[in-house]
Write a protein that holds these residues in place. Sequence first.
Motif, PDB file in Angstrom:
ATOM      1  N   ASN A 127       0.822  -1.118   0.076  1.00 56.54           N
ATOM      2  CA  ASN A 127       0.104   0.038  -0.085  1.00 56.54           C
ATOM      3  C   ASN A 127       1.021   1.232   0.251  1.00 56.54           C
ATOM      4  O   ASN A 127       2.312   1.236  -0.234  1.00 56.54           O
ATOM      5  N   ARG A 128       0.225   2.358   0.336  1.00 57.57           N
ATOM      6  CA  ARG A 128       1.357   3.410   0.076  1.00 57.57           C
ATOM      7  C   ARG A 128       2.348   3.565   1.268  1.00 57.57           C
ATOM      8  O   ARG A 128       3.290   4.489   1.263  1.00 57.57           O
ATOM      9  N   THR A 129       1.865   2.831   2.252  1.00 54.67           N
ATOM     10  CA  THR A 129       3.028   3.091   3.492  1.00 54.67           C
ATOM     11  C   THR A 129       4.199   1.898   3.455  1.00 54.67           C
ATOM     12  O   THR A 129       5.357   2.115   3.896  1.00 54.67           O
ATOM     13  N   VAL A 130       3.812   0.586   3.011  1.00 50.88           N
ATOM     14  CA  VAL A 130       4.712  -0.213   3.134  1.00 50.88           C
ATOM     15  C   VAL A 130       4.464  -1.433   2.033  1.00 50.88           C
ATOM     16  O   VAL A 130       3.420  -1.561   1.332  1.00 50.88           O
ATOM     17  N   HIS A 131       5.629  -2.109   1.708  1.00 52.49           N
ATOM     18  CA  HIS A 131       5.506  -3.376   1.061  1.00 52.49           C
ATOM     19  C   HIS A 131       5.604  -4.355   1.986  1.00 52.49           C
ATOM     20  O   HIS A 131       6.876  -4.271   2.330  1.00 52.49           O
ATOM     21  N   ALA A 132       4.910  -5.396   2.300  1.00 55.34           N
ATOM     22  CA  ALA A 132       4.985  -6.158   3.659  1.00 55.34           C
ATOM     23  C   ALA A 132       4.918  -7.611   3.119  1.00 55.34           C
ATOM     24  O   ALA A 132       4.281  -8.140   2.191  1.00 55.34           O
ATOM     25  N   LEU A 133       5.454  -8.479   3.821  1.00 55.73           N
ATOM     26  CA  LEU A 133       5.469 -10.050   3.868  1.00 55.73           C
ATOM     27  C   LEU A 133       5.240 -10.670   5.153  1.00 55.73           C
ATOM     28  O   LEU A 133       5.803 -10.296   6.202  1.00 55.73           O
ATOM     29  N   ILE A 134       4.493 -11.818   5.007  1.00 52.78           N
ATOM     30  CA  ILE A 134       4.057 -12.642   6.084  1.00 52.78           C
ATOM     31  C   ILE A 134       4.946 -13.962   5.528  1.00 52.78           C
ATOM     32  O   ILE A 134       4.602 -14.456   4.484  1.00 52.78           O
ATOM     33  N   HIS A 135       5.623 -14.486   6.460  1.00 53.83           N
ATOM     34  CA  HIS A 135       6.332 -15.853   6.129  1.00 53.83           C
ATOM     35  C   HIS A 135       6.150 -16.771   7.292  1.00 53.83           C
ATOM     36  O   HIS A 135       6.039 -16.365   8.378  1.00 53.83           O
ATOM     37  N   MET A 136       5.673 -17.870   6.827  1.00 52.44           N
ATOM     38  CA  MET A 136       5.390 -18.822   7.765  1.00 52.44           C
ATOM     39  C   MET A 136       6.214 -20.117   7.476  1.00 52.44           C
ATOM     40  O   MET A 136       6.322 -20.577   6.430  1.00 52.44           O
ATOM     41  N   GLY A 137       6.897 -20.746   8.675  1.00 58.54           N
ATOM     42  CA  GLY A 137       7.791 -21.744   8.516  1.00 58.54           C
ATOM     43  C   GLY A 137       7.203 -23.007   9.457  1.00 58.54           C
ATOM     44  O   GLY A 137       6.664 -22.685  10.356  1.00 58.54           O
ATOM     45  N   TRP A 138       7.821 -24.202   9.184  1.00 59.60           N
ATOM     46  CA  TRP A 138       7.454 -25.381   9.760  1.00 59.60           C
ATOM     47  C   TRP A 138       8.705 -25.900  10.462  1.00 59.60           C
ATOM     48  O   TRP A 138       9.804 -26.163   9.626  1.00 59.60           O
ATOM     49  N   VAL A 139       9.168 -25.785  11.583  1.00 60.78           N
ATOM     50  CA  VAL A 139      10.246 -25.957  12.340  1.00 60.78           C
ATOM     51  C   VAL A 139      10.257 -27.112  13.403  1.00 60.78           C
ATOM     52  O   VAL A 139       9.294 -27.214  13.949  1.00 60.78           O
ATOM     53  N   GLN A 140      11.294 -27.585  13.685  1.00 58.06           N
ATOM     54  CA  GLN A 140      11.313 -28.772  14.845  1.00 58.06           C
ATOM     55  C   GLN A 140      11.350 -27.933  15.988  1.00 58.06           C
ATOM     56  O   GLN A 140      11.915 -26.936  16.336  1.00 58.06           O
ATOM     57  N   ASP A 141      10.489 -28.372  17.084  1.00 57.55           N
ATOM     58  CA  ASP A 141      10.710 -28.207  18.363  1.00 57.55           C
ATOM     59  C   ASP A 141      11.447 -28.756  19.398  1.00 57.55           C
ATOM     60  O   ASP A 141      12.121 -29.752  18.912  1.00 57.55           O
ATOM     61  N   GLU A 142      11.406 -28.382  20.527  1.00 64.69           N
ATOM     62  CA  GLU A 142      12.357 -28.965  21.315  1.00 64.69           C
ATOM     63  C   GLU A 142      11.908 -30.443  21.995  1.00 64.69           C
ATOM     64  O   GLU A 142      12.815 -31.010  22.556  1.00 64.69           O
ATOM     65  N   THR A 143      10.868 -30.697  21.556  1.00 67.47           N
ATOM     66  CA  THR A 143      10.310 -32.245  22.061  1.00 67.47           C
ATOM     67  C   THR A 143      10.439 -33.069  20.884  1.00 67.47           C
ATOM     68  O   THR A 143      10.295 -34.324  20.913  1.00 67.47           O
ATOM     69  N   GLY A 144      11.093 -32.705  19.507  1.00 69.38           N
ATOM     70  CA  GLY A 144      11.232 -33.696  18.327  1.00 69.38           C
ATOM     71  C   GLY A 144      10.131 -33.435  17.352  1.00 69.38           C
ATOM     72  O   GLY A 144      10.404 -34.132  16.297  1.00 69.38           O
TER      73      GLY A 144
END
Length: 198
Positions: A127-144
């Motif tokens: 828009n007139r204020t920003v060019h924005a991105l949402i990024h979602m990832g799938w990562v390993q957690d501490e439990t495996g």
Amino acid sequence: MKLPATAHTCQPWRIHEITHDFRLEDVWALSTPGGPDDFPRLVQQFVSGDTSDNPSLVARTLFAIRWKLGKLLGWDAPDSGLGSRVPTLRDRLPADLRDAPPGTEFRGGPFTSLYLTYDEWAAEAANRTVHALIHMGWVQDETGGCRGQMAVLVKPNGLIGKAYMAAIAPLRRLVVFPSMLRGIERDWQAGTARATKR
């Protein structure tokens, strides 16, 4: 839970190939425990959400104010978005991502899906204020197991964009994102409970 920038930058994600001129604003851990094949469900759940049904009255009010201001000040006019003020980042994608389906589109809201892989998804808005991105990832957690992780990247548009991002930073970090994350987590738990009953 808010995470350090390195939680995003240390991952070998494809998003890094196209965002050299964007600033990483926030990285959040999502309490969405699952297995290696559950990422598409998280993306589908996320894109089917709407700012008008945010569980927080304060967050819903802030979104409503933002959309009204955008209309009043012309921030969200058609000539201020993707393909007008800025080119889409799909033009920067490597051929394998550009030629693949971009992923599920948002039910509502200004974002457009860029790409989807087995462990990451990105969407953009401008828009007139920003060019924005949402990024979602799938990562390993501490439990495996695995969980979601969300990052927001922006490229402010001049002084107006920088002032806008500075003005909304406290609200975004203290109200909007925490309430949005609670909604994601609540919906995830409900979806997991439904799947377990089948």
